[in-house]
Write an enzyme that holds these catalytic residues in place. Structure first.
Site, PDB file in Angstrom:
ATOM      1  N   GLY B 103      53.463  32.366 -21.585  1.00 22.24           N
ATOM      2  CA  GLY B 103      52.428  32.594 -20.578  1.00 22.24           C
ATOM      3  C   GLY B 103      52.344  31.410 -19.652  1.00 22.24           C
ATOM      4  O   GLY B 103      51.770  31.482 -18.583  1.00 22.24           O
ATOM      5  N   CYS B 104      52.947  30.303 -20.047  1.00 25.28           N
ATOM      6  CA  CYS B 104      52.918  29.115 -19.203  1.00 25.28           C
ATOM      7  C   CYS B 104      54.249  29.008 -18.476  1.00 25.28           C
ATOM      8  O   CYS B 104      55.102  28.224 -18.866  1.00 25.28           O
ATOM      9  CB  CYS B 104      52.689  27.873 -20.046  1.00 25.28           C
ATOM     10  SG  CYS B 104      51.301  28.050 -21.156  1.00 25.28           S
ATOM     11  N   ILE B 105      54.467  29.846 -17.484  1.00 29.79           N
ATOM     12  CA  ILE B 105      55.766  29.859 -16.816  1.00 29.79           C
ATOM     13  C   ILE B 105      55.633  29.221 -15.445  1.00 29.79           C
ATOM     14  O   ILE B 105      54.969  29.740 -14.588  1.00 29.79           O
ATOM     15  CB  ILE B 105      56.323  31.288 -16.649  1.00 29.79           C
ATOM     16  CG1 ILE B 105      56.168  32.074 -17.927  1.00 29.79           C
ATOM     17  CG2 ILE B 105      57.744  31.236 -16.183  1.00 29.79           C
ATOM     18  CD1 ILE B 105      56.831  31.452 -19.126  1.00 29.79           C
TER      19      ILE B 105
END
Lengths: 430, 105
Positions: B103-105
């Site tokens: 989710g941390c892209i």
């Protein structure tokens, strides 16, 4: 007869429809294969333009074209709303009650913003003091508000990850600095960038560069801020940990979710409605004859048009293999390529994948460029503007871009330290 | 990637301190990992979240998002941020010995 059904005619769905049409042209003529696309919209929106529209860079008409015209005429378009996918019955159920049977399904329904998921966001002040620029309506409303804005605190906030085009909110902050400078009122505008991440971006080398740029432009940075509540009446953005940031104008990037039908389709998606997808083959977990591409998937790549384009090459090959009874190849490496507009007619370019973070260098040709990676340049900015033509004329028709393949190349990239595990032999850069 | 010794066990951690092999984890290690991020002691409420997070990951191969934690773990989002300031999903994953959530892209 092989019935291929594609859900969604956005960037990824249109590219896939046109690529598969070309691959199966003879079979389609012989009526052995059909390609059907389902989408409820009538217009195709050039989403990268939404970043520039609020600053007067484009008019709404510059960014939309008829959706049907982007699809080859041999592709059937069904203009209906999707209710759910019943993968155990190989069937798509539409909101009208009609059904479409498939032999192979591609889910390309992208992501949508869900501002209603954040307390107060769509309450008082929505589209008066609180705006998004991820929808055409939001971007137009924001343009009108920016015209009227003559000083105060502009806050740019990301509610939560993942989001579409993760660099866009930063670009918005850079362009706002440029915009107010040109209007001669930059000294009366305070700009703050508020992110749930622990830095300006998700990848370390890139974060360092971008943090410098923010500081140079006098943009304040607030990190690890998880927005839980918006009060547009009072002008307060509040975090779950009770930190509060007052604003005169809030530009929010709301929570993103997958298309609504994903949640109604047994086994298809995760809790945000993104399709559970193998990150390398792009096969959905729910059934072997279901695939997913672009923003609709849960793969840990950026949600960006460039990613959809690179995925499309791999997915087209895998669909061909699947229908021919051959094993899939796990070829997708998470390749993304993004221009980052930094204002004042300059832009950065970044190129990265699942394993390799964005680094400085030249692109696409080592030692020559002409594009510079992770450095501001005017050429990068021109590249970003030229991309609109490329989008309608090369990307959507499903053609390849010369010298830019689906797998990321390590040539021309400068790494901060020796790479080991992630680098294939023979490609170790100097 | 580095190795470190916690509770007499040699553990593989990534650059951000997340355990690379969930099977190396024990509750004793969880307590020490929590101490490293400034959570001491781990209360029953903390444990409820950490266990939920770990169980979900082991069942589905995916760490739940903060939103599903708030809905399904029995601890409200507000309280999650009180228990794990700045990042409930990230910190609970780290303490529970599972990889950093995507989710941390």
């Amino acid at each position: 007869m092989t019935r291929i059904v594609i859900l969604g005619a956005g960037t990824a769905g249109t590219i896939m429809a046109n690529r598969l049409r070309r691959l199966y042209a003879a079979d389609i003529r012989a009526r052995r294969t059909t390609i059907t696309v389902v989408d409820q919209e009538t217009r195709h929106l050039y989403q990268p333009g939404l970043l520039f529209l609020p600053f007067g860079g484009y008019e709404p008409d510059d960014l939309v074209r008829p959706l049907r015209k982007q699809l080859h005429r041999a592709v059937t378009l069904v203009r209906e709303t999707i209710d759910r996918v019943e993968s155990s019955a190989n069937r798509v159920v539409l909101a009208s009650g009609n059904t479409i049977d498939y032999d192979l399904l591609v889910v390309a329904t992208g992501t949508r913003i869900a501002p209603e998921e954040t307390e107060g966001m769509t309450g008082p002040g929505w589209r008066e003091k609180v705006f998004d620029f991820y929808s055409l309506e939001g971007a137009v409303a924001l343009r009108d508000a920016l015209k009227r804005f003559d000083g105060g605190h502009l806050v740019v906030n990301i509610v939560d990850m993942p989001i579409k085009c993760p660099v866009a909110p930063l670009e918005f902050a850079f362009l706002a600095d440029d915009y107010f400078t040109k209007r001669g009122i930059r000294d009366r505008v305070r700009i703050t960038y508020v992110t749930p991440l622990d830095g300006a971006f998700t990848k370390p080398t890139c974060t360092r560069e971008l943090t410098h740029l923010l500081a140079d432009k006098g943009i304040e940075l607030v990190t690890e801020f998880s927005a839980g509540r918006v009060d547009g009446g009072k002008g307060i953005l509040a975090a779950w940990d009770d930190r509060e940031i007052p604003f005169d104008l809030l530009v929010t990037v709301p929570l993103h979710a997958g298309a609504g039908f994903v949640a109604r389709s047994p086994g298809l998606g995760d809790d945000l409605g993104f399709v559970l997808t193998d990150p390398h083959s792009l096969q959905a977990k729910v059934a072997p004859n279901v695939f997913a591409i672009g923003d609709a998937t849960n793969v840990p790549a950026s949600k960006a048009g460039s990613v959809a384009h690179f995925e499309a090459e791999v997915l087209t090959a895998n669909i061909r293999r699947y229908l021919a009874g051959q094993p899939l190849t796990p070829d997708f490496d998470g390749h993304a390529n993004c221009f980052i507009e930094t204002g004042h007619h300059k832009a950065l370019l970044i190129d990265f994948n699942y394993d390799v973070e964005p680094v400085p260098g030249h692109f696409p040709f080592a030692g020559f460029g002409p594009m510079r990676l992770l450095r501001e340049s005017r050429l990068n900015h021109l590249g970003k503007l030229a991309f609109r033509w490329v989008y309608w004329n090369v990307l959507l028709p499903g053609r390849d871009i010369p010298a830019v393949g689906p797998r990321m190349s390590l040539r021309g990239k400068q790494f901060p330290r020796p790479l080991t595990a992630a680098v294939p032999e023979g490609l170790v850069p100097r | 990637m580095s190795t470190t010794v916690i509770a007499n066990r040699e553990l593989e951690l990534d650059a951000e301190g997340f355990l690379q092999k969930p099977e190396q984890w024990s509750e004793e290690i969880g307590v020490e990992l929590a101490r490293q991020v400034g959570i001491d002691p781990l209360t029953d409420r903390h444990w409820q979240v950490v266990r939920y997070m770990r169980d979900k990951y082991l069942q589905t191969g995916q760490a739940p998002s903060i939103r599903s934690l708030g809905k399904d773990s029995g601890v409200s989002t507000k309280e999650l941020y009180q228990l794990f300031p700045k990042g409930p999903a990230k910190l609970a994953a780290r303490i529970g010995g599972i990889p950093k959530p995507h989710g941390c892209i």
